[in-house]
Every structure is written in C-alpha cells, then in structure tokens.
Motif scaffolding. Structure first.
Motif, PDB file in Angstrom:
ATOM      1  N   VAL A 199       0.707  -1.382   0.062  1.00  0.00           N
ATOM      2  CA  VAL A 199       0.063  -0.070   0.235  1.00  0.00           C
ATOM      3  C   VAL A 199       0.724   1.243  -0.115  1.00  0.00           C
ATOM      4  N   LYS A 257     -10.198   1.634   4.215  1.00  0.00           N
ATOM      5  CA  LYS A 257      -9.631   0.704   2.961  1.00  0.00           C
ATOM      6  C   LYS A 257     -10.419  -0.862   3.557  1.00  0.00           C
ATOM      7  N   LEU A 300      -7.229  -4.018   0.960  1.00  0.00           N
ATOM      8  CA  LEU A 300      -7.010  -4.267   1.314  1.00  0.00           C
ATOM      9  C   LEU A 300      -6.638  -6.037   1.366  1.00  0.00           C
ATOM     10  N   ALA A 354      -0.534  -6.243   5.052  1.00  0.00           N
ATOM     11  CA  ALA A 354      -0.653  -4.822   4.207  1.00  0.00           C
ATOM     12  C   ALA A 354       0.957  -4.010   4.838  1.00  0.00           C
TER      13      ALA A 354
END
Length: 338
Positions: free
Chosen positions: A211, A296, A300, A305
């Motif tokens: 991310v 989010k 994810l 993540a």
C-alpha cells in the motif's frame, strides 16, 4: 486474526522501532542496487519475531537451485519466519538485464515454483527430481544436507492470468501497490478462486500486498505529491492497461505517460486525480492518513499489508522518515471483511 501490518525493509534501526510498535512483517524487493537475499539475511539478523521474506525476488534471474539454497540458509537463521515471494519481472528486464528467456511468464513461473519446491521438500538420501516444460532436475546429492523445509511460496500477481496461477501453484499472492478495492474484488480474488478450484490445500491461500503510504505532518503536501508521483510512475507501464481500463482512468494515464516521455515529473504527479490517489494510496498528515487507511476495508490484502513509502525520486532519508511516520497508522488498519 486481523491483518498483519508490515513494511518494506526500512533498515535495522527503524525495524526495531517498528517491531515494538506492532509491525509483524518485513519484506524486501530487489533492484540493481540491492539483492533480495542479501537484504533478507540482514532482516533475519535484525528482527526477532516478525515474518520476513522477499516481495518480490526476480524469479528468472536465478535458477530454482539458487532460490532454494538461499531460502534453506535463511530459514535456518529465522526458523518459522521466512516466506519466499517471487515475481516474473518485466519482459525487457529479463531479456536485457538478465539475459534469460521470459516468454510465457505464467507457465514459466509455475514450473519454476515446482522446481524450487522439489529442492525445498527433498529429504536426505532422496534424489531431487522435477520434470517440467522449462526446468528439468535430477540431482543425486550425496551429502546429508537436505531435509524438508516448509516455507510459504508466494507469487506476485497483477493481472488475472498470473493471479489464477497463484491459486494453482503458490501458497499465496502478493498484490501490487496499485491495487484498489475494485481490482482486488472484481479481478484478483475471482481469478485466484478459479486457480484454487480443484486444488487440494490444507492451509488457506495467503494475501500479501503493498500500500503506497506517505505521511508527513510537517510537509503533508509534499507527501501527497510523492504518492501521486509514485502512482504515476507505476502507471507508465502498459502491462497495467487492463487495470486502467477497469477503473476508467485512460485519460489521466495518457496525460501522465506523455509527461513521463517529456521528463516532467511534476506534470506526471498532477495528472493523478484525487479519485486515483484516494483509491490507491494513503497520504497527507497523520490524521488524514489514518482516515484514509481506516476506509480501506476490502482494498487491503487479507493477511499482510505492507505500508510502503514511495521510492520514485524519493531519497533514502525521506523514505526512512515515511517509514517511521507510518508507525502511527498501525492501529488504524481495518479488519478484513467477513
């Protein structure tokens, strides 16, 4: 169990702070200035409990033997913590940098994973055998140095074909920093599901993913610009055209590619719309970033993540500062949807 928060390897000093703050995984990619397995060795010696692995190592730059030997060495140093993430890499990089064939990357990668597994699962006294389309191994290792090593093998998958391959042959998928909720839900997860159909698995298929994360309370606009520039740089690659079309972003992407050809990185960043930025990245000041991250759910990966600082035209000190700043987001990561 919720999503494990990870980060690309930030160096030993920041990693120590990160583990104390609750970061449970570190990964490393590779490029011309850093080798994935050399950096993984540093990670093994500088962490205590976190998962560590490659995300990704270039699959075709090494033989299956070389991948497996490195993993065996490092798994002994960090037992139960190592994972192997492989990615096919761009065709031109394989051809022009490594001098290796990379046609039919999905089939070639699947065969390579089978060959790596043959080396990792070999017991002492057994021949190491794998017969595939691209890799053929018949090794009689007359030394007591083998024994099964159970290390999850993950595969970087962006488009549907490679995502489906992760379901067929890998233990999990590594998602790209561009992934959005629609791309996970409409394309990637359905493709993985098709790959998993008919596969007898005891363990769940894993989801890791990057991310893009740029947080700076003192200079939030610069952080936002760095995130936009990273998104734009990724989208210069035409491999991602199906992704662009899926989101209806052809206009902005055409503009940013023209800016890239002209060498205008500011115009590249400006071409990334607010919609694109919000869908893809987490950026701004800490408060804004926490809100973006909390929103989010579904965008994810379900398991790990990695809050990844931008790297395009961002120096090491600023990347380290972004890594430290992202520690304030650890408790804002939402639970995966039921």
């Amino acid at each position: 169990m919720g999503v494990v928060v990870g980060m690309p390897w930030p160096g030993a000093e920041v990693a120590a702070e990160a583990e104390q703050a609750g970061v449970g995984a570190f990964c490393t990619g590779e490029f011309v200035d850093h080798d994935a397995y050399a950096r993984l060795a540093e990670m093994a010696g500088s962490t205590g409990t976190a998962q560590i692995g490659t995300a990704i190592a270039y699959a075709f730059a090494r033989t299956p033997y070389a991948h497996a030997a490195a993993v065996r060495t490092l798994a002994a140093r960090a037992p139960g913590r190592v994972f192997l993430g492989l990615g096919s890499g761009a065709y031109r990089i394989n051809r022009d940098w490594f001098g290796v064939p990379a046609d039919r990357p999905v089939a070639r990668t699947a065969d390579l994973i089978g060959a790596v597994r043959a080396w990792l699962q070999a017991e002492n006294g057994e021949r190491v055998r794998h017969q595939g389309e691209f890799y053929s191994i018949d090794a009689d290792v007359q030394a007591p140095v083998l024994g099964r090593v159970d290390v999850p093998i993950l595969l970087g998958g962006f488009n549907a074909g490679m995502a489906a391959a992760t379901g067929r042959v890998a233990d999990g998928i590594i998602g790209h920093g561009l992934f959005t909720r629609p791309w996970w839900e409409d394309v990637v997860r359905p493709a993985v599901g098709k790959g998993l159909a008919g596969v007898d698995r005891e363990e769940p298929h894993l989801e890791h993913g990057w991310v893009i994360t740029a947080v700076d309370d003192a200079a939030p606009e610069r952080a936002i610009a760095d995130a936009r520039r990273m998104i734009a740089f990724y989208l210069t690659v035409r491999t991602y055209d199906p992704y662009v079309a899926h989101h209806g972003w052809e206009g902005p992407v055409e503009t940013l590619r023209a800016a890239f050809r002209a060498g205008d990185t500011d115009a590249m960043a400006a071409a990334v719309t607010d919609e694109m930025l919000t869908a893809i990245a987490v950026s701004g000041n800490t408060s804004e970033a926490r809100q973006m991250l909390a929103a989010k759910a579904g965008a994810l990966p379900a398991d790990v993540a990695y809050l990844a600082p931008p790297s395009f035209l961002v120096g090491r000190r600023r990347r380290a500062a972004y890594a430290r700043a992202s520690l304030a987001l650890v408790d804002a990561v939402p639970e995966p949807p039921a």
